[in-house]
Design an enzyme around this catalytic site. Sequence first.
Site, PDB file in Angstrom:
ATOM      1  N   ASP A 207       0.768  -1.142   0.036  1.00 32.94           N
ATOM      2  CA  ASP A 207      -0.081   0.178  -0.009  1.00 32.94           C
ATOM      3  C   ASP A 207       0.844   1.299   0.156  1.00 32.94           C
ATOM      4  O   ASP A 207       1.864   1.204   0.863  1.00 32.94           O
ATOM      5  CB  ASP A 207      -0.715  -0.144   1.413  1.00 32.94           C
ATOM      6  CG  ASP A 207      -2.017   0.826   1.254  1.00 32.94           C
ATOM      7  OD1 ASP A 207      -2.907   0.974   0.460  1.00 32.94           O
ATOM      8  OD2 ASP A 207      -1.882   1.921   2.102  1.00 32.94           O
ATOM      9  N   GLU A 255      14.269 -15.495   0.662  1.00 30.82           N
ATOM     10  CA  GLU A 255      14.663 -16.278   1.757  1.00 30.82           C
ATOM     11  C   GLU A 255      13.593 -17.554   1.513  1.00 30.82           C
ATOM     12  O   GLU A 255      13.980 -18.670   2.018  1.00 30.82           O
ATOM     13  CB  GLU A 255      14.534 -15.956   3.132  1.00 30.82           C
ATOM     14  CG  GLU A 255      15.347 -14.931   3.645  1.00 30.82           C
ATOM     15  CD  GLU A 255      14.752 -14.219   4.803  1.00 30.82           C
ATOM     16  OE1 GLU A 255      13.799 -14.693   5.578  1.00 30.82           O
ATOM     17  OE2 GLU A 255      15.487 -13.247   5.364  1.00 30.82           O
TER      18      GLU A 255
HETATM   19  C1  NOJ Z   1      -4.311   3.033  -1.059  1.00 34.18           C
HETATM   20  C2  NOJ Z   1      -5.723   2.126  -0.555  1.00 34.18           C
HETATM   21  O1  NOJ Z   1      -6.045   1.348  -1.935  1.00 34.18           O
HETATM   22  C3  NOJ Z   1      -6.606   3.172  -0.088  1.00 34.18           C
HETATM   23  O2  NOJ Z   1      -7.912   2.297   0.018  1.00 34.18           O
HETATM   24  C4  NOJ Z   1      -6.355   3.654   1.305  1.00 34.18           C
HETATM   25  O3  NOJ Z   1      -7.095   4.508   1.585  1.00 34.18           O
HETATM   26  C5  NOJ Z   1      -5.155   4.407   1.202  1.00 34.18           C
HETATM   27  N1  NOJ Z   1      -3.911   3.642   0.448  1.00 34.18           N
HETATM   28  C6  NOJ Z   1      -4.476   4.635   2.302  1.00 34.18           C
HETATM   29  O4  NOJ Z   1      -4.044   3.329   3.317  1.00 34.18           O
END
Ligand code: NOJ
Length: 587
Positions: A207, A255
């Site tokens: 993310d 790993e």
């Molecule tokens: C990207 C994620 O896909 C989204 O849903 C989220 O709000 C933001 N990152 C923050 O984590």
Amino acid sequence: MISDMNASDWWKQAVVYQVYPRSFRDANGDGIGDIRGVVSKIDYLAQLGVDAIWLSPFYPSELADGGYDVIDYRDVDPRLGTLGDFDDLVAAAHATGIKVIVDIVPNHTSNKHRFFQEALAAGPGSPARERYIFRPGRGEAGELPPNEWKSSFGGSAWERVDDGEWYLHLFAPEQPDLNWKHPDVRAEFERTLRFWADRGVDGFRIDVAHALAKDLDSLPLEELGRGRGADGLDPLWDRPEVHEIYRSWRRVFNEYEPARFAVAEAWVVPEHQRYYASTEELGQVFNFEFAKAGWRAEDFRRAIEEGLACAELSGSTSTWVLSNHDVPRHPSRFGLPQVAARVHHQLANDWLLRDGATYVEDRALGARRARAALLMEMGLPGSVYIYQGEELGLFEVATIPWDRLEDPQARRTAHGDAVKGRDGCRVPLPWSASDKPAPARWDETFGDGATGSFGFSAPVAGVPRTDAPSAPHLPQPLWYADFAADVQEADPSSMLSFYRRVLALRSELLAPTGDLSLTWMEPEALGAQPDQVIAFERPCADGKTLACVVNFGATDVPAPAGQLLVASGDLAPDGSIPTDTAAWFVC
Ligand code: NOJ
Ligand code: CA
């Protein structure tokens, strides 16, 4: 070109299905999708023909941002199940040959995470605060935020705590940003990666991969808030130091045997995507240019060329995404007027902001284009990511009442623009038309949630029901009845049947070759107008060639040589390809 496909290369041409767990399938009847619900649908996913599932966060969370505010990275939210349920899910998926990818959220934790609670308790100047980004405020009493940085969800990116210090949050205030210069932070995430890899997880979706490294020191914070750092780069996003973090993660992935896979969510300029996708780092990156494209051949052509170039430079494969849990569903986007806009999806977001009332959503047109888009993306070399419900042809639910919204974006503004948020693509899925709820009293176009849930919360054999039954966490519109999976399963012309057919053809003809080459067929050679088509050829399994032609123009396009394999809609009597239609030919 990659021709030595082996077990560890499974992801290079995979079809990955994104599960947004809280809205996928609720096995115990509390209105929230859960892990046992996913287990109950593994056969459905296997029949659909996907190679992997990616689970959006299912970890303990207060749901300030749909689970992307993680309290404990190494556990399952008790509302969604247990680690034992998760192990069962991995076993069930693996038994049918489906890989499992989990979401890692390293830029920020929940404010309820142990690290943040310790930081609050320990006070200013303490080592515990060093794991986050705390700073004193400006003004006589520190009453002003340290600078003018804005959160991606609107408002200041700084929040003040009781003792007067401010902490940075690029997203919701409940999502404090971690300090990635701190060794504890690095150790915590390496431990998390190993924890899931040891449990049999095959890969990770990372993310906001482009935000971890930050510059808060090269200039006074107030100056950094106005733009660039002393090195001329953005102080917050896509900084080169971030790559050192992913090089260390690669050592962790390697790993394992086979090496674990990762894909970066990095909304960076196309020229920089390749660094995240490098084989020394995460290995793959989302190509969001494809998801941003309007229904225009030139937009898609550029997105495809950029994606392929990035993949080649990084030694990876490209990814093709039309929808995910962050953007309006593409059949709705493609059914709305197509206009050039300042930012991507602007018209769709505008339409949502006014509850779907401003522009006409032509659903027949949107569905027709979505079918054509599927043939386009499934024909491309690389991995395809599909978002739950996309195979049902679901449209965005534009009319959710504002007081029922969950997305923090809805109460704020995104990137300076007011938005309704992302709940319209996160409404719990319709599995069964016969479990139709009665119309709600508050709005008769929605189900009341109490008398039925289109099978979302229907019992699952062997799973005890909750003592607190509840309506689906977001309201389901009654038109969901027409899109229910069981209705579509019985209909050979449905979107679901089309997805199954196209995925089967792809895995039979294209994926096994390992050949990632693509040759453009120019419009003129096909008898089409400039910018009228996306047309390309790919080598396929038995030495034959597959041609994919998508018609974006107003007039029919003559069919190329070869035998028709599949078309997204009816072809003209002379075999030519009508407007908003795509077809695959083989010769
Ligand atoms: C990207 C994620 O896909 C989204 O849903 C989220 O709000 C933001 N990152 C923050 O984590
Ligand atoms: Ca549940």
